[in-house]
Motif scaffolding. Structure first.
Motif, PDB file in Angstrom:
ATOM      1  N   PHE A  10     -59.033  96.575 -24.858  1.00  0.00           N
ATOM      2  CA  PHE A  10     -59.522  96.040 -26.125  1.00  0.00           C
ATOM      3  C   PHE A  10     -60.480  97.050 -26.743  1.00  0.00           C
ATOM      4  O   PHE A  10     -61.480  97.401 -26.119  1.00  0.00           O
ATOM      5  CB  PHE A  10     -60.261  94.713 -25.897  1.00  0.00           C
ATOM      6  CG  PHE A  10     -59.377  93.608 -25.401  1.00  0.00           C
ATOM      7  CD1 PHE A  10     -58.747  92.753 -26.298  1.00  0.00           C
ATOM      8  CD2 PHE A  10     -59.157  93.432 -24.039  1.00  0.00           C
ATOM      9  CE1 PHE A  10     -57.924  91.731 -25.843  1.00  0.00           C
ATOM     10  CE2 PHE A  10     -58.337  92.418 -23.583  1.00  0.00           C
ATOM     11  CZ  PHE A  10     -57.715  91.564 -24.483  1.00  0.00           C
ATOM     12  N   ASP A  11     -60.152  97.527 -27.941  1.00  0.00           N
ATOM     13  CA  ASP A  11     -61.079  98.337 -28.726  1.00  0.00           C
ATOM     14  C   ASP A  11     -61.796  97.350 -29.645  1.00  0.00           C
ATOM     15  O   ASP A  11     -61.169  96.739 -30.514  1.00  0.00           O
ATOM     16  CB  ASP A  11     -60.344  99.407 -29.524  1.00  0.00           C
ATOM     17  CG  ASP A  11     -59.733 100.464 -28.619  1.00  0.00           C
ATOM     18  OD1 ASP A  11     -60.348 100.786 -27.583  1.00  0.00           O
ATOM     19  OD2 ASP A  11     -58.626 100.942 -28.936  1.00  0.00           O
ATOM     20  N   VAL A  12     -63.096  97.190 -29.429  1.00  0.00           N
ATOM     21  CA  VAL A  12     -63.855  96.110 -30.051  1.00  0.00           C
ATOM     22  C   VAL A  12     -64.864  96.645 -31.061  1.00  0.00           C
ATOM     23  O   VAL A  12     -65.580  97.609 -30.779  1.00  0.00           O
ATOM     24  CB  VAL A  12     -64.613  95.291 -28.976  1.00  0.00           C
ATOM     25  CG1 VAL A  12     -65.443  94.191 -29.610  1.00  0.00           C
ATOM     26  CG2 VAL A  12     -63.647  94.725 -27.948  1.00  0.00           C
ATOM     27  N   GLN A  13     -64.912  95.996 -32.216  1.00  0.00           N
ATOM     28  CA  GLN A  13     -65.994  96.166 -33.182  1.00  0.00           C
ATOM     29  C   GLN A  13     -66.677  94.808 -33.270  1.00  0.00           C
ATOM     30  O   GLN A  13     -66.051  93.835 -33.696  1.00  0.00           O
ATOM     31  CB  GLN A  13     -65.479  96.570 -34.558  1.00  0.00           C
ATOM     32  CG  GLN A  13     -64.997  97.980 -34.646  1.00  0.00           C
ATOM     33  CD  GLN A  13     -64.628  98.329 -36.081  1.00  0.00           C
ATOM     34  OE1 GLN A  13     -64.134  97.503 -36.832  1.00  0.00           O
ATOM     35  NE2 GLN A  13     -64.879  99.571 -36.445  1.00  0.00           N
ATOM     36  N   LEU A  14     -67.930  94.746 -32.829  1.00  0.00           N
ATOM     37  CA  LEU A  14     -68.667  93.491 -32.782  1.00  0.00           C
ATOM     38  C   LEU A  14     -69.808  93.520 -33.791  1.00  0.00           C
ATOM     39  O   LEU A  14     -70.605  94.458 -33.805  1.00  0.00           O
ATOM     40  CB  LEU A  14     -69.231  93.262 -31.368  1.00  0.00           C
ATOM     41  CG  LEU A  14     -70.176  92.078 -31.179  1.00  0.00           C
ATOM     42  CD1 LEU A  14     -69.473  90.761 -31.474  1.00  0.00           C
ATOM     43  CD2 LEU A  14     -70.743  92.085 -29.760  1.00  0.00           C
ATOM     44  N   ALA A  15     -69.875  92.482 -34.620  1.00  0.00           N
ATOM     45  CA  ALA A  15     -70.991  92.307 -35.556  1.00  0.00           C
ATOM     46  C   ALA A  15     -71.450  90.861 -35.425  1.00  0.00           C
ATOM     47  O   ALA A  15     -70.882  89.959 -36.045  1.00  0.00           O
ATOM     48  CB  ALA A  15     -70.562  92.612 -36.982  1.00  0.00           C
ATOM     49  N   ASP A  16     -72.434  90.645 -34.569  1.00  0.00           N
ATOM     50  CA  ASP A  16     -72.986  89.303 -34.355  1.00  0.00           C
ATOM     51  C   ASP A  16     -74.290  89.213 -35.133  1.00  0.00           C
ATOM     52  O   ASP A  16     -75.360  89.567 -34.641  1.00  0.00           O
ATOM     53  CB  ASP A  16     -73.212  89.053 -32.862  1.00  0.00           C
ATOM     54  CG  ASP A  16     -73.595  87.622 -32.543  1.00  0.00           C
ATOM     55  OD1 ASP A  16     -74.127  86.926 -33.439  1.00  0.00           O
ATOM     56  OD2 ASP A  16     -73.386  87.194 -31.391  1.00  0.00           O
ATOM     57  N   THR A  17     -74.197  88.773 -36.386  1.00  0.00           N
ATOM     58  CA  THR A  17     -75.382  88.732 -37.241  1.00  0.00           C
ATOM     59  C   THR A  17     -76.365  87.661 -36.775  1.00  0.00           C
ATOM     60  O   THR A  17     -77.558  87.782 -37.036  1.00  0.00           O
ATOM     61  CB  THR A  17     -74.997  88.476 -38.715  1.00  0.00           C
ATOM     62  OG1 THR A  17     -74.316  87.226 -38.813  1.00  0.00           O
ATOM     63  CG2 THR A  17     -74.110  89.578 -39.242  1.00  0.00           C
ATOM     64  N   ASP A  18     -75.884  86.632 -36.077  1.00  0.00           N
ATOM     65  CA  ASP A  18     -76.777  85.591 -35.565  1.00  0.00           C
ATOM     66  C   ASP A  18     -77.766  86.160 -34.541  1.00  0.00           C
ATOM     67  O   ASP A  18     -78.902  85.719 -34.471  1.00  0.00           O
ATOM     68  CB  ASP A  18     -75.988  84.447 -34.926  1.00  0.00           C
ATOM     69  CG  ASP A  18     -75.206  83.631 -35.942  1.00  0.00           C
ATOM     70  OD1 ASP A  18     -75.395  83.840 -37.164  1.00  0.00           O
ATOM     71  OD2 ASP A  18     -74.401  82.776 -35.518  1.00  0.00           O
ATOM     72  N   ARG A  19     -77.325  87.139 -33.760  1.00  0.00           N
ATOM     73  CA  ARG A  19     -78.183  87.724 -32.727  1.00  0.00           C
ATOM     74  C   ARG A  19     -78.631  89.144 -33.053  1.00  0.00           C
ATOM     75  O   ARG A  19     -79.413  89.728 -32.308  1.00  0.00           O
ATOM     76  CB  ARG A  19     -77.461  87.736 -31.369  1.00  0.00           C
ATOM     77  CG  ARG A  19     -77.124  86.364 -30.856  1.00  0.00           C
ATOM     78  CD  ARG A  19     -76.511  86.382 -29.450  1.00  0.00           C
ATOM     79  NE  ARG A  19     -75.380  87.286 -29.344  1.00  0.00           N
ATOM     80  CZ  ARG A  19     -75.273  88.235 -28.419  1.00  0.00           C
ATOM     81  NH1 ARG A  19     -76.194  88.417 -27.510  1.00  0.00           N
ATOM     82  NH2 ARG A  19     -74.202  89.013 -28.382  1.00  0.00           N
ATOM     83  N   GLY A  20     -78.133  89.735 -34.147  1.00  0.00           N
ATOM     84  CA  GLY A  20     -78.490  91.105 -34.505  1.00  0.00           C
ATOM     85  C   GLY A  20     -77.855  92.134 -33.590  1.00  0.00           C
ATOM     86  O   GLY A  20     -78.448  93.165 -33.291  1.00  0.00           O
ATOM     87  N   VAL A  21     -76.627  91.874 -33.142  1.00  0.00           N
ATOM     88  CA  VAL A  21     -75.914  92.776 -32.240  1.00  0.00           C
ATOM     89  C   VAL A  21     -74.751  93.404 -33.000  1.00  0.00           C
ATOM     90  O   VAL A  21     -73.897  92.690 -33.530  1.00  0.00           O
ATOM     91  CB  VAL A  21     -75.388  92.025 -30.992  1.00  0.00           C
ATOM     92  CG1 VAL A  21     -74.561  92.947 -30.111  1.00  0.00           C
ATOM     93  CG2 VAL A  21     -76.541  91.409 -30.214  1.00  0.00           C
ATOM     94  N   TYR A  22     -74.739  94.736 -33.033  1.00  0.00           N
ATOM     95  CA  TYR A  22     -73.693  95.494 -33.732  1.00  0.00           C
ATOM     96  C   TYR A  22     -73.264  96.615 -32.803  1.00  0.00           C
ATOM     97  O   TYR A  22     -74.030  97.537 -32.540  1.00  0.00           O
ATOM     98  CB  TYR A  22     -74.216  96.055 -35.051  1.00  0.00           C
ATOM     99  CG  TYR A  22     -74.791  94.970 -35.938  1.00  0.00           C
ATOM    100  CD1 TYR A  22     -73.975  94.239 -36.788  1.00  0.00           C
ATOM    101  CD2 TYR A  22     -76.151  94.662 -35.885  1.00  0.00           C
ATOM    102  CE1 TYR A  22     -74.494  93.225 -37.577  1.00  0.00           C
ATOM    103  CE2 TYR A  22     -76.681  93.642 -36.678  1.00  0.00           C
ATOM    104  CZ  TYR A  22     -75.843  92.934 -37.516  1.00  0.00           C
ATOM    105  OH  TYR A  22     -76.360  91.928 -38.284  1.00  0.00           O
TER     106      TYR A  22
END
Length: 179
Positions: A10-22
């Protein structure tokens, strides 16, 4: 001869704005022959939704003393115990005693998952959270899985936008309390 695990990348692009994780990263996920695609996908989502320094997949189904996803600090101490599916009360009790944070991500009906825990001794049960997705979300995503996958995941206000191999799906992340 035993059948080995199937490796999915899995090539992942993560943008979790709720936790501020990019983050952008690649994962190799071993799917045990007895593991369903729905379970593996839920395990992947749990990893991404809990992404932090020290997060890792455990040995999986072959390891009975670790959860599906674990978070360790720099000393190796378990700080996050992340179960997937429908763990029994004893595992939750054990994990809650061992880790600072214990959560469950399930692809099943959360009421049915939590029902067997009622009346059982679970350490800090009031602190354990169970997360589920909209009915049909996991089932809609499973046919999109390939051996090599591209994933873009955005989380905003508990809504998950998942682009898996060019198809976008959306779900609310539902939070349930044991206490």
């Amino acid at each position: 001869m035993a059948i080995g695990a199937t490796i999915h990348t899995f090539d992942v692009q993560l943008a979790d704005t709720d936790r501020g994780v990019y983050e952008d990263y690649s994962l190799r996920v071993a799917r045990h022959p007895s593991e369903t695609d729905a379970y593996m996908l839920t395990r992947l989502l749990a990893y991404e939704l809990e992404f932090t320094e020290g997060v890792a997949f455990s040995e999986g189904l072959s390891s009975t003393d670790e959860p599906a996803v674990v978070v360790r600090d720099l000393t190796g101490r378990i700080t996050g115990w992340i179960e997937v599916g429908a763990p029994d009360a004893e595992r939750l009790h054990y994990g809650s005693r061992l880790a600072d944070r214990t959560v469950v991500y399930t692809h099943r009906d959360p009421a049915k998952v939590m029902a067997p825990w009622e009346g059982k001794r679970i350490h800090r049960a009031e602190d354990i959270r169970v997360y589920s997705f909209d009915p049909g979300f996991i089932e809609s995503a499973v046919p999109l899985l390939e051996r090599r996958n591209t994933v873009t995941m955005t989380v905003t206000e508990q809504v998950l936008y998942l682009d898996l191999n060019g198809t976008t799906l959306t779900t609310t992340i539902h939070e349930h309390e044991l206490g």
